[in-house]
Design a protein around this motif. Structure first.
Motif, PDB file in Angstrom:
ATOM      1  N   GLU A   1      10.679  15.936  14.982  1.00 48.68           N
ATOM      2  CA  GLU A   1       9.404  15.248  14.763  1.00 48.68           C
ATOM      3  C   GLU A   1       9.542  14.138  13.734  1.00 48.68           C
ATOM      4  O   GLU A   1       9.066  13.017  13.909  1.00 48.68           O
ATOM      5  CB  GLU A   1       8.382  16.283  14.289  1.00 48.68           C
ATOM      6  CG  GLU A   1       6.960  15.811  14.372  1.00 48.68           C
ATOM      7  CD  GLU A   1       6.000  16.897  13.937  1.00 48.68           C
ATOM      8  OE1 GLU A   1       6.468  18.019  13.655  1.00 48.68           O
ATOM      9  OE2 GLU A   1       4.799  16.624  13.876  1.00 48.68           O
TER      10      GLU A   1
ATOM     11  N   TRP B   1       9.053  10.074  14.178  1.00 45.93           N
ATOM     12  CA  TRP B   1       8.110   9.323  13.360  1.00 45.93           C
ATOM     13  C   TRP B   1       8.804   8.138  12.716  1.00 45.93           C
ATOM     14  O   TRP B   1       8.305   7.029  12.723  1.00 45.93           O
ATOM     15  CB  TRP B   1       7.524  10.254  12.307  1.00 45.93           C
ATOM     16  CG  TRP B   1       6.664   9.563  11.327  1.00 45.93           C
ATOM     17  CD1 TRP B   1       6.944   9.258  10.048  1.00 45.93           C
ATOM     18  CD2 TRP B   1       5.367   9.008  11.570  1.00 45.93           C
ATOM     19  NE1 TRP B   1       5.905   8.590   9.456  1.00 45.93           N
ATOM     20  CE2 TRP B   1       4.920   8.417  10.367  1.00 45.93           C
ATOM     21  CE3 TRP B   1       4.511   8.976  12.694  1.00 45.93           C
ATOM     22  CZ2 TRP B   1       3.679   7.789  10.255  1.00 45.93           C
ATOM     23  CZ3 TRP B   1       3.283   8.347  12.577  1.00 45.93           C
ATOM     24  CH2 TRP B   1       2.867   7.747  11.354  1.00 45.93           C
TER      25      TRP B   1
ATOM     26  N   GLY C   1       5.240   5.670  14.542  1.00 51.59           N
ATOM     27  CA  GLY C   1       3.859   5.997  14.899  1.00 51.59           C
ATOM     28  C   GLY C   1       3.441   5.520  16.271  1.00 51.59           C
ATOM     29  O   GLY C   1       2.281   5.664  16.633  1.00 51.59           O
TER      30      GLY C   1
END
Lengths: 827, 101
Positions: free
Chosen positions: A175, A179, A184
């Motif tokens: 994760e 990111w 994003g």
């Protein structure tokens, strides 16, 4: 049973084996375990030998059998038949290999399909969860299928999905990486799968997580795909609509069912194949082992000139030659050969290996003698004497009745259960060592019971069986004396106090005396010296057996007699003084009793007129003994070399070599020559100073040097070895003190509790006492006493007579062969 | 009913051995204490008062001897119970070895 005292008489024999029946004859010999084969092709390497191909085939078969055995043990099996060997095994191996590979592939497939199902199920939940919320700019596909392309085109980007499974431990790192890399532009939702899925690489169940990444933009998509690759995710295509999803799920379900069926069929087939082979695996293993051994032996043989017949040279005990003949006949008969194989005894000047036949009782003691050195051919074997002296010396150092009982009971249990297969065949090395020595431990325990009775020591307490010989009442002490004195002395000179010695062992009253150790130390030290001198004298006397057997009578007068005189004149006299003082001096003259040590030292210094003599005529006798001892040293040093020099150079007619040469010329038959040579061989093989028979010359300097070393070793050794026997005292003192400390610190605490709770305290205290007794006093002290008794035998006893430079006889026997199976722990 | 087995085969065997040893040794100790053996005097919890202030010597000491003796017998009895429990454990272990899971 001269075999245990001296070892078997061995001979070298030649076996003439017909090529056809060689295999069967050697198989018969292997079953019997009679003979040791000599290598007739020592210059040939392992790969140049004749039967190297057969040995390679045997090893191949062994490998296949190991592989099969591993697979069989993972499934349950039952009984069946067996067939012929090598092709069977190879075929089996190929089949099994294929089947297992297929099975693995199918299982991998099954895993993938299961994962896909999970993924679909869980992502449906994501979708359903967020169904209420509808984004303005990113409408979900199944809601408005007409709208999606237009809306996405409006944004100038395509919304894409990547879904799959990843291991739970990696999800957080995944994760974070997403990111950071995509900044994003991705949305990751994930949920854990409830059940454990099998990791295909390691085979263990791991937790997995289903994830769904939504992204827009092509480049982001590439990056996300690369990251997924990096983290070893299993990516599955995400269905774009509900109908598609349902179709895929249906398809998956049927495929999974099919795969399950196929896997079950494969398992059944595998099981069938293995069941057929499983019963025969053990037989096959043994057959292959025997075959390989026989080919090794065949490699050791050589062909004779006609190339029709194999010749093997074996060492064989003379008494077993008839059995050997019968075995060869049996082998020839089995192979159906027309010409029989036969055995022929040949003369040799090599020293044969040493064979000493033992049974299950004597084998333990023989092993501990052999651990120091295997006896030279036909020399006296210390083992039959060790059967008694070793447990006795152990018991002198261990001397506790209670501990002896426990040791004897433990050994008796091992002896009674010796036929229990589970006990015999464990892998545990330490247990095997104890089990092999069970008879030794039994003897040690029984002797310890005896010495425990003598020392009157049972878990550090004395037993009052016969009534003490000391009476306190007869001392007649008043009440004031009782109350005001901490210590009172029982004086045996007062009438009635000492009523006579205790019938067996040490009087129990000594357990209550404060000067107990002073008394016991004196007693145990003197006892150790006495036992030591007896043991060493016995060793010196045993050397006469060797001298007589090998017919070197001159050794008796020139070596044995000076040695014995030296030992007995000095240390035998010390023993005499100890015994004399014990017998001649009583409690009445205890104040004037002379010190033996001072008298002994004065004997050497030829002084001490001021001292009161032990007995009349002491000075004269002592001078006489010292003179004899001093005179025996040069005799020991020079006697044998001078005599042998005179033998070889002084009189030409009497040399042994010449005698045998003359007789060889006279006698024509080979049989008599053989017997003559055997006679010479037995005479010639002593362990010290063999004059060069073959060369006929005699090296005086060499002989003198040997004898000088022997003399110095012996004389200094007498003193140091006698002192060495004092360890008998030291260890028994240590054992007694440890035992007393254990009782005082553990058991007494439990017994002195006088509250009602005290009785419950006694139970765990006793448990602790038992555990500590076994671990410290039995195991640790037992091993220590064992070691010291062994050292006393190996060094102080055996260096008086034992050579120990022989080679052990290793017969060719199937039962003694190791194989790769045992290394893998399979048999 | 949950399994009554709480120790393995080796522990149960140790339990039996220590119990047998404990029963024999504590029973003999009890007998020797009751017979007022002098060798065991250090193990009896007496004080100076018991010796000096005794009306009827050596009554106090004898009483203490008897007490310790009874303690030993009780401990031997407890070890009988421990031995019985260990024996049950050994039997249960053997039965479990033969069971096919």
């Amino acid at each position: 049973m001269s075999s245990l005292l001296r070892g078997e008489e061995m001979c070298l024999a030649q076996l003439f084996l017909q090529s056809g029946s060689a295999y069967d004859c050697i198989s018969e010999l292997g079953e019997l375990g009679l003979v040791e084969f000599r290598d007739l092709n020592p210059s040939v390497t392992a790969f140049q030998r004749k039967h190297v191909n057969e040995i390679k085939k045997c090893e191949e078969m062994e490998r296949i059998l190991v592989f099969m055995y591993c697979i069989i043990t993972s499934l349950a099996h039952s009984l069946s038949l067996s067939l012929c060997l090598q092709e069977q095994l190879q075929r089996l191996e190929v089949e099994l290999g294929e089947v297992t590979r297929n099975k693995e592939k199918l299982q991998r497939n099954l895993l993938e399909l299961t994962e896909y199902t999970h993924m679909l199920r869980i992502t449906r939940k994501f979708v359903q969860r967020t169904a209420e919320v509808s984004y303005e700019e990113f409408p979900f596909l199944e809601k408005e299928t007409m709208m999606d392309y237009s809306s996405m085109q409006r944004l100038g980007a395509k919304l894409g999905f990547i879904s799959g499974l990843i291991q739970r431990v990696k999800i957080e790192a995944f994760e974070r990486m997403l990111w950071r890399v995509c900044k994003g532009y991705t949305i990751l939702s994930y949920a854990e799968v409830e059940e454990y899925l099998e990791n295909p690489d390691t085979g263990e169940p791991t937790k997995c997580v289903v994830f769904l990444i939504s992204y827009w933009g092509d480049q982001i998509g590439q990056k996300v795909k690369k990251i997924c690759d990096c983290y070893h995710c299993h990516v599955y295509p995400y269905p774009s609509s509900n109908e598609e999803r349902n179709d895929v799920v249906e398809g998956l379900r049927t495929r999974i069912q099919d795969l399950h069926t196929v896997l079950n069929r494969t398992e059944d087939y595998l099981r069938q194949v293995l069941i057929k082979a499983s019963e025969s695996v053990y037989t096959w293993v043994i057959q292959v082992k025997k075959m390989k051994a026989i080919y090794y032996i065949l490699n050791l043989c050589s062909f004779d000139v006609t190339n029709k017949c194999l010749i093997a040279e074996v060492w064989c005990p003379v008494n077993d030659i008839p059995t050997l003949r019968r075995a060869l006949e049996e082998g020839s008969r089995k192979s159906g050969a027309t010409v029989p194989s036969f055995v022929n005894r040949i003369p040799t000047s090599d020293t044969p290996p040493t064979l000493i036949k033992t049974n299950k009782f004597t084998s333990g003691f023989q092993n501990i003698v052999d651990a120091y050195g295997v006896g030279s051919y036909r020399e006296v074997n210390p083992a039959p004497f060790t059967i008694i002296t070793f447990p006795f010396l152990f018991a002198v150092m261990f001397g506790d009745l209670g501990h002896g009982v426990i040791m004897a009971v433990f050994a008796a249990w091992m002896v009674l259960c010796e036929n229990n297969r589970k006990l015999k065949n464990t892998r545990n090395e330490i247990w095997n060592t104890f089990f092999e020595g069970r008879y030794i431990i039994l003897m040690m325990g029984l002797f310890s019971i005896y010495t425990g009775l003598i020392y009157n020591d049972c878990f550090s307490k004395s037993l009052n069986i016969f009534g003490s010989g000391w009476s306190v009442k007869a001392m007649g002490w008043t009440k004031e004396q009782w109350e005001n004195n901490r210590f009172l002395t029982l004086d045996p000179n007062v009438t009635g106090v000492f009523k006579g010695p205790y019938p067996l062992g040490i009087d129990p009253i000594w357990n209550l005396a404060s000067n107990r150790l002073t008394f016991l130390n004196s007693y145990k030290m003197k006892m150790s010296v006495i036992l030591g001198i007896i043991h060493m004298s016995f060793g010196v006397i045993l050397s006469t057996y060797n001298y007589l057997h090998f017919r070197k009578k001159y050794n008796l007068y020139l070596v044995f007699l000076p040695e014995l005189l030296f030992l007995l004149c000095l240390f035998g006299y010390l023993v005499f003084m100890i015994l004399y003082k014990w017998l001649a001096f009583s409690a009445k003259d205890s104040r004037h009793a002379p010190s033996i040590l001072i008298h002994f030292i004065n004997m050497f210094l030829m002084q001490g007129d001021g001292l009161q003599p032990l007995y009349p005529g002491q000075t004269g006798l002592q001078i006489f003994l010292v003179v004899i001892a001093v005179l025996s040293v040069p005799v020991l040093l020079l006697g044998k070399p001078v005599y042998l020099y005179w033998l070889h150079n002084g009189s030409h007619r009497l040399g042994l070599y010449r005698v045998s040469g003359y007789e060889r010329v006279r006698r024509n038959s080979e049989e008599e020559l053989y017997l003559m040579r055997a006679h010479d061989m037995e005479e010639g093989s002593s362990h010290r100073g063999e004059d060069g028979k073959t060369s006929g010359s005699f090296d005086f300097a060499d002989e003198l040097l040997h004898q000088a070393i022997h003399t110095i070793e012996y004389c200094l050794g007498c003193v140091s070895n006698t002192a060495s026997y004092l360890r008998l005292w030291a260890l028994s003192l240590a054992h007694a003190q440890l035992s007393e400390v254990l009782w005082a610190m553990v058991m007494r605490v439990g017994l002195r509790m006088d509250s009602t709770l005290g009785v419950l305290f006694l139970v765990p205290v006793f448990g602790l006492f038992a555990v500590l007794t076994v671990s410290i006093l039995l195991v640790m002290e037992g091993l220590s006493a064992f070691l010291h008794a062994l050292r006393l035998h190996w060094v102080e006893f055996q260096n008086k007579f034992y050579g120990g430079t022989g080679v052990k006889f290793c017969p060719f026997a199937f039962s003694l062969l190791p194989s790769s199976f045992e290394h893998d722990g399979l048999l | 009913m949950p399994s009554l087995l709480f120790c393995g085969p080796k522990m149960a065997a140790c339990g039996i051995v220590i119990s047998i040893w404990g029963v024999i040794m504590l029973a003999m100790l009890g007998i020797f204490f009751s017979a007022k053996s002098a060798v065991l005097i250090e193990d009896v919890p007496f004080t100076e008062e018991d010796i000096r202030g005794d009306q009827n010597p050596p009554g106090n000491i004898y009483g203490l001897y008897n007490q310790v003796g009874i303690n030993c017998f009780i401990a031997a009895g407890i070890y009988v119970a421990v031995g019985a429990v260990s024996l049950c454990q050994v039997r249960l272990n053997k039965r479990q070895e033969y069971m096919v899971t």
